[in-house]
Write a protein that holds these residues in place. Structure first.
Motif, PDB file in Angstrom:
ATOM      1  N   ASP A  14      26.679  -0.884-110.694  1.00  0.00           N
ATOM      2  CA  ASP A  14      25.761   0.259-110.721  1.00  0.00           C
ATOM      3  C   ASP A  14      26.112   1.341-109.702  1.00  0.00           C
ATOM      4  OD1 ASP A  14      24.304  -0.598-112.833  1.00  0.00           O
ATOM      5  OD2 ASP A  14      22.569  -1.305-111.706  1.00  0.00           O
ATOM      6  N   HIS A  15      27.134   1.128-108.892  1.00  0.00           N
ATOM      7  CA  HIS A  15      27.455   2.125-107.862  1.00  0.00           C
ATOM      8  C   HIS A  15      28.878   2.657-107.916  1.00  0.00           C
ATOM      9  CE1 HIS A  15      23.685   0.496-106.311  1.00  0.00           C
ATOM     10  NE2 HIS A  15      23.544   1.676-105.728  1.00  0.00           N
ATOM     11  N   VAL A  16      29.612   2.267-108.956  1.00  0.00           N
ATOM     12  CA  VAL A  16      31.000   2.736-109.039  1.00  0.00           C
ATOM     13  C   VAL A  16      31.023   4.188-109.533  1.00  0.00           C
ATOM     14  CG1 VAL A  16      33.239   2.418-110.149  1.00  0.00           C
ATOM     15  CG2 VAL A  16      31.911   0.426-109.431  1.00  0.00           C
ATOM     16  N   TYR A  28      29.274   4.551-104.559  1.00  0.00           N
ATOM     17  CA  TYR A  28      28.220   5.443-104.071  1.00  0.00           C
ATOM     18  C   TYR A  28      27.345   4.705-103.053  1.00  0.00           C
ATOM     19  CZ  TYR A  28      24.924   9.216-103.836  1.00  0.00           C
ATOM     20  OH  TYR A  28      24.167  10.259-103.372  1.00  0.00           O
ATOM     21  N   ASP A  30      23.742   4.473-101.129  1.00  0.00           N
ATOM     22  CA  ASP A  30      22.351   4.930-101.236  1.00  0.00           C
ATOM     23  C   ASP A  30      21.708   5.196 -99.877  1.00  0.00           C
ATOM     24  OD1 ASP A  30      22.282   4.690-104.048  1.00  0.00           O
ATOM     25  OD2 ASP A  30      21.925   2.529-103.879  1.00  0.00           O
ATOM     26  N   ARG A  31      22.063   4.396 -98.888  1.00  0.00           N
ATOM     27  CA  ARG A  31      21.478   4.580 -97.558  1.00  0.00           C
ATOM     28  C   ARG A  31      22.557   4.446 -96.496  1.00  0.00           C
ATOM     29  NH1 ARG A  31      17.966   6.401-100.041  1.00  0.00           N
ATOM     30  NH2 ARG A  31      15.864   5.573-100.392  1.00  0.00           N
ATOM     31  N   LYS A  58      19.427  10.818 -97.228  1.00  0.00           N
ATOM     32  CA  LYS A  58      19.739   9.390 -97.376  1.00  0.00           C
ATOM     33  C   LYS A  58      20.371   8.829 -96.101  1.00  0.00           C
ATOM     34  CE  LYS A  58      20.307   9.925-102.326  1.00  0.00           C
ATOM     35  NZ  LYS A  58      21.230  10.129-103.439  1.00  0.00           N
ATOM     36  N   MET A 125      20.156  -1.559-103.598  1.00  0.00           N
ATOM     37  CA  MET A 125      20.819  -0.403-102.997  1.00  0.00           C
ATOM     38  C   MET A 125      22.168  -0.797-102.395  1.00  0.00           C
ATOM     39  SD  MET A 125      17.937   1.536-100.791  1.00  0.00           S
ATOM     40  CE  MET A 125      16.935   2.826-101.532  1.00  0.00           C
ATOM     41  N   GLN A 159      29.171  10.707 -99.154  1.00  0.00           N
ATOM     42  CA  GLN A 159      28.162   9.742 -99.621  1.00  0.00           C
ATOM     43  C   GLN A 159      28.801   8.619-100.449  1.00  0.00           C
ATOM     44  OE1 GLN A 159      25.373  10.207 -98.074  1.00  0.00           O
ATOM     45  NE2 GLN A 159      24.372   8.399 -98.906  1.00  0.00           N
ATOM     46  N   THR A 160      30.094   8.427-100.258  1.00  0.00           N
ATOM     47  CA  THR A 160      30.788   7.344-100.959  1.00  0.00           C
ATOM     48  C   THR A 160      31.707   6.627 -99.978  1.00  0.00           C
ATOM     49  OG1 THR A 160      32.718   8.694-101.494  1.00  0.00           O
ATOM     50  CG2 THR A 160      30.924   8.683-103.107  1.00  0.00           C
ATOM     51  N   PRO A 253       9.039   3.502-102.867  1.00  0.00           N
ATOM     52  CA  PRO A 253       8.433   4.316-103.927  1.00  0.00           C
ATOM     53  C   PRO A 253       6.948   3.974-104.126  1.00  0.00           C
ATOM     54  CG  PRO A 253       9.921   2.656-104.842  1.00  0.00           C
ATOM     55  CD  PRO A 253      10.085   2.601-103.366  1.00  0.00           C
ATOM     56  N   ALA A 261      10.726   0.901-110.264  1.00  0.00           N
ATOM     57  CA  ALA A 261      11.633   0.242-109.328  1.00  0.00           C
ATOM     58  C   ALA A 261      11.532  -1.274-109.480  1.00  0.00           C
ATOM     59  CB  ALA A 261      11.305   0.667-107.895  1.00  0.00           C
ATOM     60  N   TYR A 264      13.297  -2.641-112.443  1.00  0.00           N
ATOM     61  CA  TYR A 264      14.757  -2.681-112.219  1.00  0.00           C
ATOM     62  C   TYR A 264      15.112  -3.832-111.268  1.00  0.00           C
ATOM     63  CZ  TYR A 264      19.332  -1.319-110.332  1.00  0.00           C
ATOM     64  OH  TYR A 264      20.634  -1.312-109.900  1.00  0.00           O
TER      65      TYR A 264
ATOM     66  N   THR B 180      38.983  12.013-101.294  1.00  0.00           N
ATOM     67  CA  THR B 180      37.726  11.763-101.997  1.00  0.00           C
ATOM     68  C   THR B 180      37.062  13.067-102.430  1.00  0.00           C
ATOM     69  OG1 THR B 180      37.375   9.698-100.825  1.00  0.00           O
ATOM     70  CG2 THR B 180      35.430  10.716-101.789  1.00  0.00           C
ATOM     71  N   ILE B 187      31.387  12.591-108.199  1.00  0.00           N
ATOM     72  CA  ILE B 187      30.246  12.218-107.353  1.00  0.00           C
ATOM     73  C   ILE B 187      28.990  12.961-107.828  1.00  0.00           C
ATOM     74  CG2 ILE B 187      29.334  12.090-104.993  1.00  0.00           C
ATOM     75  CD1 ILE B 187      32.238  12.167-103.978  1.00  0.00           C
ATOM     76  N   PHE B 190      27.746  11.307-110.946  1.00  0.00           N
ATOM     77  CA  PHE B 190      27.130  10.005-110.642  1.00  0.00           C
ATOM     78  C   PHE B 190      25.721  10.212-110.095  1.00  0.00           C
ATOM     79  CE2 PHE B 190      25.770   6.569-107.986  1.00  0.00           C
ATOM     80  CZ  PHE B 190      26.133   5.437-108.694  1.00  0.00           C
ATOM     81  N   GLU B 191      25.583  11.146-109.184  1.00  0.00           N
ATOM     82  CA  GLU B 191      24.267  11.402-108.582  1.00  0.00           C
ATOM     83  C   GLU B 191      23.243  11.823-109.630  1.00  0.00           C
ATOM     84  OE1 GLU B 191      24.829  14.158-105.340  1.00  0.00           O
ATOM     85  OE2 GLU B 191      24.783  12.521-103.858  1.00  0.00           O
ATOM     86  N   ARG B 198      17.560   5.570-111.435  1.00  0.00           N
ATOM     87  CA  ARG B 198      16.889   5.001-110.260  1.00  0.00           C
ATOM     88  C   ARG B 198      16.317   6.139-109.415  1.00  0.00           C
ATOM     89  NH1 ARG B 198      21.737   2.289-110.736  1.00  0.00           N
ATOM     90  NH2 ARG B 198      22.728   3.523-109.108  1.00  0.00           N
ATOM     91  N   TRP B 200      13.851   6.521-107.590  1.00  0.00           N
ATOM     92  CA  TRP B 200      13.231   6.262-106.280  1.00  0.00           C
ATOM     93  C   TRP B 200      14.238   6.288-105.133  1.00  0.00           C
ATOM     94  CZ3 TRP B 200      13.799   2.851-110.278  1.00  0.00           C
ATOM     95  CH2 TRP B 200      14.728   1.829-110.088  1.00  0.00           C
ATOM     96  N   ILE B 201      15.504   6.346-105.480  1.00  0.00           N
ATOM     97  CA  ILE B 201      16.509   6.345-104.412  1.00  0.00           C
ATOM     98  C   ILE B 201      16.709   7.765-103.899  1.00  0.00           C
ATOM     99  CG2 ILE B 201      18.957   5.981-103.895  1.00  0.00           C
ATOM    100  CD1 ILE B 201      18.758   3.514-105.755  1.00  0.00           C
TER     101      ILE B 201
END
Ligand code: SF4
Lengths: 472, 201
Positions: A14-16, A28, A30-31, A58, A125, A159-160, A253, A261, A264, B180, B187, B190-191, B198, B200-201
């Motif tokens: 879910d983050h690629v 990616y 998230d925090r 973030k 996350m 952010q990655t 949230p 949320a 998920y 990058t 990017i 993706f965002e 999602r 809430w992120i």
């Protein structure tokens, strides 16, 4: 039908953002949590190249490693270099507009305690921080790991993170823990079994009844030390306990977003039949309260044991054990319970949460520390401290002869004035017993909060169960 | 970042296992807000006494290892904290390559970001290299990144493997962030997608 996936596989997928042919991925984030020690060069890099923080909303910064924890800290930081580092974070947070909890804020504390407490850390996350104990956040079923300063700069700017996927490892702890045995004992026992390099190249998922039974605080303690086993991250699948912990936190949230949320989050578990490259199983009922005897977190023994001899080991570990024993001033065959302690430290991102303070206070109630003992409690955050005061725990510590401090990393790594003197021996609830970690030539024995409290009372490493029997 | 192509240098033997980042650079030196200048404090507590005098038997205090550019180390080198001060200190001292049977994950990553090449070799090879490093004197080891080989002073050569992307970055001294940022559109999209999936992120 997709092939069954592990929890790690799911979060990863879910983050690629981008995958190169050789498998290198752009992941990616998230925090992004930030503290004062590993970030100044990264912010400086942004300035030099004219880059901005891509997602300041973030990004969460808090000073923790250098801050004094004595009650007079409002007067400022005496050590000039420490002060400059904290001031640099103040300035960077302001200039780049990231979320910030300054030293004066009651919510300030150790970054890995503040993140979950404020609801920044949520299941599913990706969480990074320029700090190896970022693994802590894995307790929520978040993929969380430490990064270096160049990577901090990379995440700030993009952010990655450039990553290759790790392998999957399962650590199952079956059955029930016996009384007096805690999350800290589980995590140390696992490292004792795998060694400090046993997890290298893996992301660990902890599972089994003993893990499920742990509170969120306990789960954070377990994941916190995944890095000490060499793993990139530790994970625990989220469940009702996780949701209950997150609900209502300032950055969690609300309303419809909360419902979305949770639905998920409920998909975040390892599918039946998913492949693990390595599996380790421990029986919960066989774990005893443990302590470390050496200078590596893998040097773990049950408190009922004796100091080993270098000949008990093989390969390079023979020399390492000899060096450790000399450094620690211990003799093979000596009973662990005959080791005399000078200092007790309760705190750190491993064991500085409310439940840890409750566990220690339960042992200390109505008791006094041994004569000459230096004992301190450093709550993990200003809010943990406030809650402990409200619950009357602070008074128990103070009455027992402990110093009751303000929040920070403190003697976990002794970057602030809280340090061991040469030869001084400490029972510590932190996570690293490396040479010099708590002060040059200081000697560290890692233990659970209850075991630390027991050592404070008797003046020796002590089986906490003996003192529990007294309280019943 | 400086390029790494071929290095011919003195290798220092450090057979101790689990050399952690607290040993490489103790925390009192993490208070800097710069990357440079840490070389004098590399392995500080192993290298100097409390009063700052050199400890004669520590390898990097001996000739010819004072000018070492390569370290041959025991298992699990660089375990512990994420501090990039560890590779910064190594680099500032002059170390460009570390060879061991295994490295801790974060340290391993951090090396590549600073132009240091960490090489994983099997135990038998590390044993040979350790012996070669112990010769001292005029012995020089050769690390050739292009060819992916390490050669001892007496000409024995061993192949090593390295991730192709990392090799490319090291050979050319490339900055990750620049690379990058070329993917900024990926990017962005993706965002945008994550925002609907999602929110809430
Ligand atoms: S408490 Fe200790 S381990 Fe945790 S972040 Fe602070 S220094 Fe690191």
């Amino acid at each position: 039908m997709t092939a069954p996936r592990t929890l790690y596989d799911k979060i990863w997928d879910d983050h690629v953002v981008h995958q190169a042919e050789d498998g290198t991925c752009l992941l990616y984030i998230d925090r992004h949590l930030v503290h004062e020690v590993t970030s100044p060069q990264a912010f400086e890099g942004l300035r030099m190249t004219g880059r901005k923080v891509r997602a300041p909303e973030k990004t969460i910064a808090v000073p923790d490693h250098n801050v004094p924890t004595t009650l007079d800290r409002a007067k400022g930081i005496e050590n000039e270099e420490s002060r400059i580092q904290v001031e640099a974070l103040d300035k960077n947070a302001k200039d780049f507009g990231v979320n910030y909890y300054p030293v004066s804020d009651v919510r300030q504390g150790i970054v890995h305690i503040v993140g979950p407490e404020q609801g920044w850390t949520l299941p599913g996350m990706t969480v990074v921080c320029g700090d190896s104990h970022t693994a802590t956040h894995g307790a929520f079923g978040a993929l969380a790991h430490g990064i270096g300063t160049s990577e901090v700069e990379h995440v700030l700017a993009t952010q990655t993170l450039i990553q290759k996927k790790s392998k999957n490892m399962k650590v199952e702890v079956t059955g029930k823990l016996r009384p007096g045995v805690t999350a800290k004992d589980i995590t140390l026992a696992v490292i004792g079994k795998t060694g400090t390099a046993g997890g290298t190249g893996y992301v660990i998922e902890y599972c089994g009844e003993a893990i499920r039974d742990l509170s969120m605080e306990g789960r954070m303690t377990v994941c916190n030390m995944a890095i000490e086993g060499g793993a990139r991250a530790g994970l625990i699948a989220p469940d009702e306990k996780t949701f209950a912990y997150c609900m209502g936190r300032p950055h969690a949230p609300k309303g419809a977003a909360w419902e979305a949320a949770v639905s998920y989050w409920k998909t975040l578990f390892t599918d039946e039949g998913a492949h693990f490259d390595k599996v380790i199983t421990l029986k919960g009922e066989e774990i005893e309260p443990v302590v470390t005897w050496g200078t590596s977190p893998e040097d773990v023994l049950p408190i009922s044991g004796v100091v080993p001899s270098p000949e008990d080991f093989t390969g390079g570990k023979v020399e390492a054990a000899r060096r450790s024993l000399e450094y620690m001033g211990l003799t093979p065959g000596q009973k662990l319970t005959d080791i005399k302690i000078d200092t007790v430290f309760i705190g750190s991102c491993t064991n500085g949460r409310i439940e840890d303070l409750r566990a220690a206070a339960a042992i200390l109630k109505g008791k006094k520390v041994a004569p000459g003992m230096r004992a301190m409690v450093v709550p993990g955050s200003g809010l943990v401290r406030a809650q402990a005061e409200e619950e009357g725990l602070a008074q128990i510590f103070i009455d027992a002869g402990f110093e009751w401090r303000l929040a920070g990393c403190s003697m976990c790594l002794a970057m602030n004035p809280d340090q061991l003197s040469p030869g001084e021996r400490c029972a510590s609830t932190s996570n690293r017993n490396f040479e010099g970690r708590q002060g040059r030539n200081g000697r560290t024995h890692l233990v659970s909060p209850g075991m630390a409290a027991a050592a404070a009372i008797t003046g020796y490493l002590t089986d906490v169960r003996e003192l529990m029997a007294e309280t019943v | 970042m400086d390029k790494f192509t071929k290095l011919t240098g003195i290798a220092a033997p450090m057979p101790l296992v689990n050399i952690d980042t607290d040993m490489i650079i103790p925390k009192q030196f993490l208070k800097t807000i710069q990357r440079s200048g840490l070389g004098k404090n590399l392995f500080d507590e192993m290298r100097y006494t409390q009063d700052g005098a050199e400890i004669a038997d520590f390898v990097l205090n001996k000739e010819p290892y004072r000018k070492a550019e390569i370290i041959i180390a025991g298992d699990n080198f660089g375990c512990g904290s994420s501090r990039e001060h560890a590779p910064w200190a190594l680099l500032d001292f002059g170390i460009r390559c570390v060879i061991s049977t295994s490295f801790a994950d974060i340290f391993y990553n951090n090396c590549f970001k600073n132009g240091i090449l960490p090489i994983v070799m099997p135990q038998e090879v590390v044993d040979v290299l350790m012996e070669d490093a112990r010769k001292g004197g005029n012995a020089r080891m050769v690390v050739d990144l292009e060819a992916q080989t390490v050669s001892t002073s007496d000409g024995q050569s061993f192949a090593f493997s390295v991730d192709p992307f990392r090799k490319h970055c090291l050979l050319n001294g490339l900055d990750d962030i620049g690379l990058t940022l070329e993917k900024a559109t990926a990017i962005d999209s993706f965002e945008a997608k994550a925002k609907t999936l999602r929110p809430w992120i």
